[in-house]
Design an enzyme around this catalytic site. Structure first.
Site, short mmCIF file in Angstrom:
data_model
loop_
_atom_site.label_atom_id
_atom_site.label_comp_id
_atom_site.label_asym_id
_atom_site.label_seq_id
_atom_site.Cartn_x
_atom_site.Cartn_y
_atom_site.Cartn_z
N HIS A 148 -8.17 -4.86 -0.04
CA HIS A 148 -6.94 -4.10 0.17
C HIS A 148 -6.09 -4.65 1.31
O HIS A 148 -4.87 -4.52 1.28
CB HIS A 148 -7.28 -2.63 0.46
CG HIS A 148 -6.09 -1.72 0.45
ND1 HIS A 148 -5.38 -1.45 -0.70
CD2 HIS A 148 -5.48 -1.03 1.45
CE1 HIS A 148 -4.39 -0.62 -0.42
NE2 HIS A 148 -4.42 -0.35 0.88
N ASP B 31 -10.23 -4.55 -4.64
CA ASP B 31 -9.62 -3.58 -3.72
C ASP B 31 -10.49 -2.32 -3.70
O ASP B 31 -10.62 -1.63 -4.72
CB ASP B 31 -8.20 -3.25 -4.18
CG ASP B 31 -7.40 -2.48 -3.14
OD1 ASP B 31 -8.00 -1.62 -2.45
OD2 ASP B 31 -6.19 -2.73 -3.02
N SER C 285 0.84 -1.20 0.00
CA SER C 285 0.00 0.00 0.00
C SER C 285 0.88 1.26 0.00
O SER C 285 1.71 1.44 -0.88
CB SER C 285 -0.94 -0.03 1.21
OG SER C 285 -1.90 0.99 1.14
#
Length: 294
Positions: A241, A212, A147
């Site tokens: 995610h 996601d 991320s």
């Protein structure tokens, strides 16, 4: 323009767990740092490294006795090292690698405040620790960014020309592109991965979930398309995610990547030892934006 910057900061705020999920203390007998809840038989060493910003950043080195490589792992923006312990134990065992991870400035037991610039200083300091404390070379290292962690990962990877590989897990193209499908890069954007991926010369594995809800899969697809040395990507069907590690194909594909990197290392050994200091591939980067809760 200021409103856009504000929205980016709001969307990509650093959210360190409060209170921190672990503590660090010094053992009175050995003088070594210890990590709450991690016993010596876990074979983990704790470091506190000083960054260019003057912050003290906590890093943990999970040692495997027969490690093939060392993963330098940059986690997401809503976790700290205490929440990553179980994952690191699993990755170390299944992949047969060492793992070095760290908490960004202002996370866990690390001092300072979170900011884009500080994350760059953080990963540089941890990389230097790997070189000085463990004598690990670029060719023995794989950078892993999850991320927002893809930002410091690609910052460092774009400056190291002999890395073994890079893993981008639910990565972002840039901060603004998570909010708006813009075509150009603005000066006030943050984590400009779209630009930096072009300077990465080692194999790149991209992992992204098809569902996601935070960072659209188009980010992962574009980063893979722009990679110079593409490795087969993993698009996790139904993956979100923050849950890709729960899918069996995640560890299977990672192991396949590590095996391929090992074969590459055997077939193409380094010809000579060069300086492992990062090279500057860009004239400047934006260090003025901090991430704060609103």
């Amino acid at each position: 323009m200021g409103n856009v910057t504000s929205n980016v900061a709001a969307k990509f705020a650093f959210f360190p767990p409060t209170p921190a999920t672990y503590g660090v203390s010094k053992d009175e007998e050995t003088g070594k740092l210890t990590f709450t809840g991690v016993t010596p038989e876990k074979n983990m060493e704790v470091h506190q490294v000083t960054t260019k910003s003057g912050n003290k950043v906590v890093a943990t080195f999970w040692k495997h006795p027969f490690a093939r490589f060392t993963l330098l792992y940059s986690h997401g923006n809503a976790a700290d090292l205490g929440q990553m312990v179980d994952l690191f134990i699993e990755l170390r065992a299944h992949l047969r690698v060492n793992i070095m991870s760290y908490d960004y400035s202002g996370y866990g037991a690390s001092t300072g405040k979170p900011s884009e610039c500080n994350t760059y200083h953080d990963i540089e300091a941890v990389y230097n620790c790997l070189r000085s404390e463990y004598e690990i070379k670029q060719e023995e290292m794989i950078l892993y960014g999850q991320s927002v962690g893809s930002g410091p990962t690609l910052y460092l990877a774009s400056r190291l020309k002999r890395l073994r590989g890079v893993v981008l897990h639910s990565a972002i193209l840039s901060g603004i592109r998570v909010l708006y499908p813009v075509k150009m890069t603005f000066w006030f954007d943050i984590y400009k991965n779209l630009d930096r991926i072009r300077h990465v010369t080692c194999p790149v594995l991209v992992i992204h979930g098809t569902k996601d809800e935070v960072v659209n899969m188009s980010h992962g697809k574009r980063l893979w398309e722009l990679s110079k040395d593409k490795y087969d990507p993993l698009w996790v069907k139904g993956g979100g995610h923050c849950n890709l590690e729960t899918y069996p194909e995640y560890i299977k594909h990672l192991r396949k990547f590590i095996n391929a990197m090992e074969k590459l290392a055997i077939n193409n050994p380094p010809t000579k030892q060069l300086d492992d200091q990062p090279r500057n591939t860009e004239t400047k980067h934006n260090c003025c934006l901090s991430f704060k809760k609103r």
